[in-house]
Scaffold this active site. Structure first.
Site, PDB file in Angstrom:
ATOM      1  N   ASN A  40      49.138  95.973 125.317  1.00 16.14           N
ATOM      2  CA  ASN A  40      48.366  95.986 123.884  1.00 16.14           C
ATOM      3  C   ASN A  40      48.288  94.619 123.660  1.00 16.14           C
ATOM      4  OD1 ASN A  40      51.372  95.943 123.788  1.00 16.14           O
ATOM      5  ND2 ASN A  40      51.139  96.610 121.661  1.00 16.14           N
ATOM      6  N   GLU A  78      47.320  92.919 119.811  1.00 14.27           N
ATOM      7  CA  GLU A  78      47.124  93.385 118.424  1.00 14.27           C
ATOM      8  C   GLU A  78      46.408  92.200 117.657  1.00 14.27           C
ATOM      9  OE1 GLU A  78      51.236  93.944 117.071  1.00 14.27           O
ATOM     10  OE2 GLU A  78      51.056  96.073 117.823  1.00 14.27           O
ATOM     11  N   CYS A  95      45.164  99.000 122.452  1.00 13.98           N
ATOM     12  CA  CYS A  95      46.495  99.720 123.381  1.00 13.98           C
ATOM     13  C   CYS A  95      46.311  99.315 124.739  1.00 13.98           C
ATOM     14  CB  CYS A  95      46.286 101.331 123.250  1.00 13.98           C
ATOM     15  SG  CYS A  95      46.384 102.033 121.690  1.00 13.98           S
ATOM     16  N   GLU A 116      46.738 101.020 127.615  1.00 14.20           N
ATOM     17  CA  GLU A 116      45.979 101.767 128.500  1.00 14.20           C
ATOM     18  C   GLU A 116      44.726 101.440 128.332  1.00 14.20           C
ATOM     19  OE1 GLU A 116      48.173 102.401 126.024  1.00 14.20           O
ATOM     20  OE2 GLU A 116      49.077 104.609 126.244  1.00 14.20           O
ATOM     21  N   CYS A 129      48.279 107.691 123.106  1.00 13.35           N
ATOM     22  CA  CYS A 129      47.546 107.820 121.684  1.00 13.35           C
ATOM     23  C   CYS A 129      46.430 108.753 122.133  1.00 13.35           C
ATOM     24  CB  CYS A 129      47.536 106.679 120.829  1.00 13.35           C
ATOM     25  SG  CYS A 129      46.105 105.916 121.359  1.00 13.35           S
ATOM     26  N   CYS A 169      43.390 106.862 123.330  1.00 14.60           N
ATOM     27  CA  CYS A 169      43.535 106.590 125.001  1.00 14.60           C
ATOM     28  C   CYS A 169      43.432 107.878 125.733  1.00 14.60           C
ATOM     29  CB  CYS A 169      44.900 105.792 125.125  1.00 14.60           C
ATOM     30  SG  CYS A 169      45.061 104.285 124.623  1.00 14.60           S
TER      31      CYS A 169
HETATM   32  N1  THU Z   1      50.271 101.233 121.657  1.00 16.05           N
HETATM   33  C1  THU Z   1      49.797 101.386 123.012  1.00 16.05           C
HETATM   34  O1  THU Z   1      49.575 100.268 123.454  1.00 16.05           O
HETATM   35  N2  THU Z   1      49.607 102.438 123.612  1.00 16.05           N
HETATM   36  C2  THU Z   1      49.799 103.618 122.896  1.00 16.05           C
HETATM   37  O2  THU Z   1      49.261 104.592 123.498  1.00 16.05           O
HETATM   38  C3  THU Z   1      50.171 103.833 121.575  1.00 16.05           C
HETATM   39  C4  THU Z   1      50.441 102.655 121.052  1.00 16.05           C
HETATM   40  C5  THU Z   1      50.327 100.047 121.060  1.00 16.05           C
HETATM   41  C6  THU Z   1      49.219  99.900 120.007  1.00 16.05           C
HETATM   42  C7  THU Z   1      50.216  98.855 119.085  1.00 16.05           C
HETATM   43  O3  THU Z   1      49.656  97.383 119.329  1.00 16.05           O
HETATM   44  C8  THU Z   1      51.640  99.143 119.183  1.00 16.05           C
HETATM   45  O4  THU Z   1      51.659  99.948 120.302  1.00 16.05           O
HETATM   46  C9  THU Z   1      52.261  99.847 118.065  1.00 16.05           C
HETATM   47  O5  THU Z   1      51.079 101.106 117.711  1.00 16.05           O
END
Ligand code: THU
Length: 139
Positions: A45, A47, A56, A58, A94, A97
């Site tokens: 991920n 940010e 994310c 994925e 999520c 994804c």
């Molecule tokens: N996140 C992912 O990388 N994958 C997911 O399927 C759910 C959430 C990340 C996004 C964000 O950087 C952090 O987790 C908190 O939501």
């Protein structure tokens, strides 16, 4: 998919997770995506101070793989948890994804949520995104 392959993917996701960029949520995620030719693509991920610009793990893996020319995929392992700690829960993808998986993967595509190499849960995409929307709907 054989257990050794799953362990390898889980291990790769856990290793990738160390490189996540998550200074805002401090929730770090790693993903290891296996294509039909046996190649593994990693993602974390990433940010952003403008939170909506975050990506994310994925999707990072998928977009890198697609950009490298891969099209068919067999499985993805995902590992997530608070920075500096081993995963406490299984990190499921999520909704966005899951939709990206739906674009590039068949219903048997295996989603592996891993806490460790030996502690994981695996589900085919059909169970995580039933009645999904796809390109076949637009014609
Ligand atoms: N996140 C992912 O990388 N994958 C997911 O399927 C759910 C959430 C990340 C996004 C964000 O950087 C952090 O987790 C908190 O939501």
């Amino acid at each position: 998919m054989d257990k050794e392959r799953i362990r390898e993917l889980a291990r790769a996701a856990l290793e990738a997770r160390k490189r996540a960029y998550a200074p805002y949520s401090r929730y770090t995620v790693g993903a290891a995506l296996l294509d039909d030719e046996g190649k593994i693509y990693l993602g974390v991920n990433v940010e952003n101070a403008s939170y909506g610009a975050s990506n994310c793990a994925e999707r990072t893996a998928f977009f890198g793989a697609v950009g490298a020319g891969a099209r068919g995929f067999a499985a993805i392992a995902i590992a997530g948890g608070m920075e500096g700690s081993d995963p406490v829960d299984y990190a499921y993808p999520c909704g966005i994804c899951r939709q990206v998986m739906r674009e590039f993967c068949g219903e048997d595509f295996l989603v592996i949520a891993a806490k460790s190499e030996s502690d994981y849960q695996a589900f085919p995409l059909r169970e995580l995104l039933p009645h999904g929307f796809g390109g076949g709907n637009i014609c």
